[in-house]
Scaffold this active site. Structure first.
Site, short mmCIF file in Angstrom:
data_model
loop_
_atom_site.label_atom_id
_atom_site.label_comp_id
_atom_site.label_asym_id
_atom_site.label_seq_id
_atom_site.Cartn_x
_atom_site.Cartn_y
_atom_site.Cartn_z
N ASN A 157 2.05 -5.05 -3.15
CA ASN A 157 0.67 -5.42 -2.81
C ASN A 157 -0.14 -4.14 -2.56
OD1 ASN A 157 -1.15 -7.66 -2.06
ND2 ASN A 157 -1.04 -6.86 0.04
N GLU B 86 -5.86 -10.93 -0.93
CA GLU B 86 -6.57 -10.73 0.35
C GLU B 86 -8.09 -10.65 0.15
OE1 GLU B 86 -5.10 -7.34 2.52
OE2 GLU B 86 -3.00 -7.84 2.11
N ASP C 174 -11.95 -10.46 0.18
CA ASP C 174 -13.18 -10.65 0.96
C ASP C 174 -14.24 -9.75 0.35
OD1 ASP C 174 -12.47 -8.09 2.14
OD2 ASP C 174 -11.46 -9.15 3.77
N HIS D 86 -10.30 -6.37 -1.50
CA HIS D 86 -11.27 -6.18 -0.41
C HIS D 86 -12.47 -5.45 -1.01
CE1 HIS D 86 -8.53 -7.51 2.67
NE2 HIS D 86 -7.60 -6.67 2.24
N GLU E 156 0.81 -1.23 0.00
CA GLU E 156 0.00 0.00 0.00
C GLU E 156 0.84 1.27 0.00
OE1 GLU E 156 -2.51 -0.45 3.43
OE2 GLU E 156 -3.59 -2.15 2.59
C1 XIL Z 1 -5.43 -6.19 8.78
C2 XIL Z 1 -5.68 -7.34 9.74
O1 XIL Z 1 -6.58 -8.25 9.16
C3 XIL Z 1 -6.19 -6.82 11.03
O2 XIL Z 1 -6.32 -7.87 11.97
C4 XIL Z 1 -5.25 -5.75 11.57
O3 XIL Z 1 -5.79 -5.19 12.74
C5 XIL Z 1 -5.00 -4.68 10.55
O4 XIL Z 1 -4.55 -5.27 9.36
N1 XIL Z 1 -4.74 -4.80 3.94
C6 XIL Z 1 -3.64 -5.50 4.34
C7 XIL Z 1 -3.70 -6.30 5.59
O5 XIL Z 1 -2.63 -5.57 3.62
O6 XIL Z 1 -2.46 -6.37 6.23
C8 XIL Z 1 -4.75 -5.77 6.53
O7 XIL Z 1 -4.84 -6.69 7.62
C9 XIL Z 1 -6.06 -5.60 5.83
C10 XIL Z 1 -5.94 -4.62 4.71
#
Ligand code: XIL
Length: 525
Positions: A368, A434, A436, A404, A325
């Site tokens: 990422n 990642e 969801d 996400h 990010e």
């Molecule tokens: C999130 C975790 O799932 C949480 O438990 C934590 O509090 C914060 O980070 N993008 C990412 C992940 O790259 O590392 C993040 O994970 C979610 C968003």
């Protein structure tokens, strides 16, 4: 007792605060100012409603108050004794003392048993549940028994210790065994091996495409979690355990125990593991941001961090999110403010990839990010960013598309596919890293049937786009069951984002992902 299992070897003790593991013995020392009562909640535990036996070799402590504890229920309240069901057996004033807490009072019940004649130095202690009684043996002789006051009604017993101020307990051996005919099982979380099923996602995927998920610590508390993850997935990425603040909790002090635990679980289940993440604007520890480091010092800290973390997992983790990010959310999508940008300047991403490549030349290095899955401003920015890195000769091998999503404007299959394809044309791999799809949920965390159906279609689009491009080499979700999820914390009122519901039952999205994997456009081309 036959069949006893060595819990020091098998169990993961490295992550338990106050317990040190040295030459196959555990050691627990309490400072003069207070007790130490560690419980290994993510290590081995006994699971049974029936008989069991625990054997421990305990050194002769310098002072009184050094106990092995078996914990049937963890404390739930602000006071240590609320809900705590615990049996402590140990050495006290030259006797064996038993103390137990039943969860509703700070007062324990205590009684002493005489040590057998000749017991000196280290003793072999056996604590056996036989029917409704606890029987105690020292060096093979029974020294007493008493009625078990319902401490293990949960069917679980965690292992722990309780050591009085200024005292040290050395546990030279620790084992658990079951009498013939007892249905006791010993649960060693990081070595849980899932029962495989040929209908699973991992077995449906075309070759060259790993199917993964991002477990957190609950993996080691729930056998449903351990079973579902290992059965369905052949890739995992620790959701939090490899972030900066976890792996380097103090300057130059590294802690890999949690990552090692995940790696042990992955090995036991024939899964690969992905690294996440070395450089991120979030997840940096306070010691760093409030440390008043000069720019060269900060660069040295990051270089050492990358070297140490990647060095530790060298040969075990084939893929790393080196930078996470880095780009802003809005046009013109420049570098987002972060500690690293401030300290190291515009070149920090290039520097991090160079250091990562030097630390593990075999590892595939990923950039990422989120919101750049389909086509649009952010994905153009990511594309141009990594193309620029390649043109400068930076060792980058792939892009992670976080994915996400929610029900508003999810990217279409064709735009995701076009984005993966253009990254492939640069010679880059893609991981859907990642995924969801968060849904509005009621107070029980339950989503509507209509929303679950829409979610299934969104998942299907992402998986199909990945399957259609041979440079898409992994598809991962950011959790397994909706029971354990980051979504309700980050997006209150939302949840239900994953492939399994709160009872670990497959959701419509599971079946749509399964169908997309089985349709396998990759193999038919
Ligand atoms: C999130 C975790 O799932 C949480 O438990 C934590 O509090 C914060 O980070 N993008 C990412 C992940 O790259 O590392 C993040 O994970 C979610 C968003």
């Amino acid at each position: 007792m036959p069949g006893a299992q060595d819990l020091i070897q098998a169990g993961e003790w490295g992550c338990v605060p106050d317990v040190t593991l040295a030459s196959h013995a555990l050691s627990i020392s309490a400072p003069s100012s207070g007790y130490r009562a560690p419980v290994n909640i993510s290590g081995p535990r006994i699971q049974t409603q029936g008989d069991f036996s625990v054997l421990a070799t305990l050194s002769d402590p310098a002072r009184s108050g050094a106990f092995l504890t078996l914990v049937g229920a963890l404390g739930t309240g602000s006071l240590y004794w609320i809900g705590l069901k615990q049996l402590a057996v140990g050495r006290d004033h030259g006797a064996i003392r038993v103390e137990y807490w039943t969860g509703s009072s700070p007062k324990s019940t205590s009684r002493a048993f005489t040590l057998p004649a000749g017991a000196s130095g280290a003793i072999n202690l056996e604590v056996a549940r036989v029917g409704n009684n606890i029987a105690l043996f020292v060096n093979g002789s029974q020294i007493g028994s008493f009625a078990e006051p319902g401490l293990f009604a949960s069917g679980q017993a965690y292992f722990g210790f309780n050591v009085a101020p200024g005292n040290t307990l050395n546990v030279l051996a620790l084992a658990a065994a079951k009498p013939a005919g007892s249905n006791v099982s010993l649960f060693v979380p990081d070595l849980q091996v899932a029962t495989r099923s040929s209908a699973s996602l991992r077995d449906s995927a075309p070759s060259g495409l790993l199917i993964g998920a991002a477990p957190d610590r609950e993996l080691f508390l729930s056998s449903d979690y351990a079973q579902t993850l290992g059965r369905e997935f052949n890739f995992l990425v620790p959701g939090n355990d490899l972030k900066f603040a976890q792996t380097e909790p103090a300057p130059h002090v590294f802690d890999f125990c949690r990552g090692d635990q995940m790696a042990a679980y992955a090995r036991a289940n024939g899964m690969k593991m992905r690294g996440h993440t070395l450089v991120w604007w979030k997840g940096v520890p306070d010691w760093l941001t409030s440390g008043n480091y000069s720019a060269p010092e900060a660069a040295g800290i990051l270089h050492e961090h990358i070297d140490s973390v990647m060095g530790h997992f060298k040969g075990q983790l084939a893929d790393w999110d080196v930078v996470n990010e880095a780009l802003s959310d809005t046009a013109p999508y420049g570098l987002r403010p972060s500690y690293w940008l401030t300290q190291l300047g515009d070149n920090y991403v290039d520097m991090a990839f160079r250091w990562a490549h030097a630390a593990d030349p075999q590892a595939k290095l990923f950039y990422n990010d989120y919101d750049g899955e389909g086509l649009g401003g952010k994905s153009d920015a990511i594309y141009n960013f990594v193309r620029g890195m390649l043109s400068r000769g930076i060792p980058i091998h792939g892009v992670g598309l976080q994915m996400h999503l929610d029900l508003d404007h999810p990217p279409s299959e064709s735009t995701i596919s076009a984005n993966i394809a253009r990254l492939g044309a640069l010679g880059l791999e893609v991981h859907v890293s990642e995924m969801d799809v968060r849904l509005p949920v009621d107070s029980h965390g339950v989503a509507s049937a209509a929303d679950l159906a829409s979610q299934a279609a969104i998942y299907k689009n992402a998986v199909s786009a990945c399957v259609a491009n041979s440079n898409c080499t992994a598809f991962l979700t950011w959790g397994v069951s909706d029971l354990y999820s980051w979504i309700p914390i980050r997006y209150p009122g939302f949840g239900a984002g994953f492939l399994f519901d709160r009872h670990f039952h497959p959701k419509p999205a599971y079946y749509s992902v399964s169908a997309a994997l089985n349709s396998d456009s990759r193999r038919s081309r």
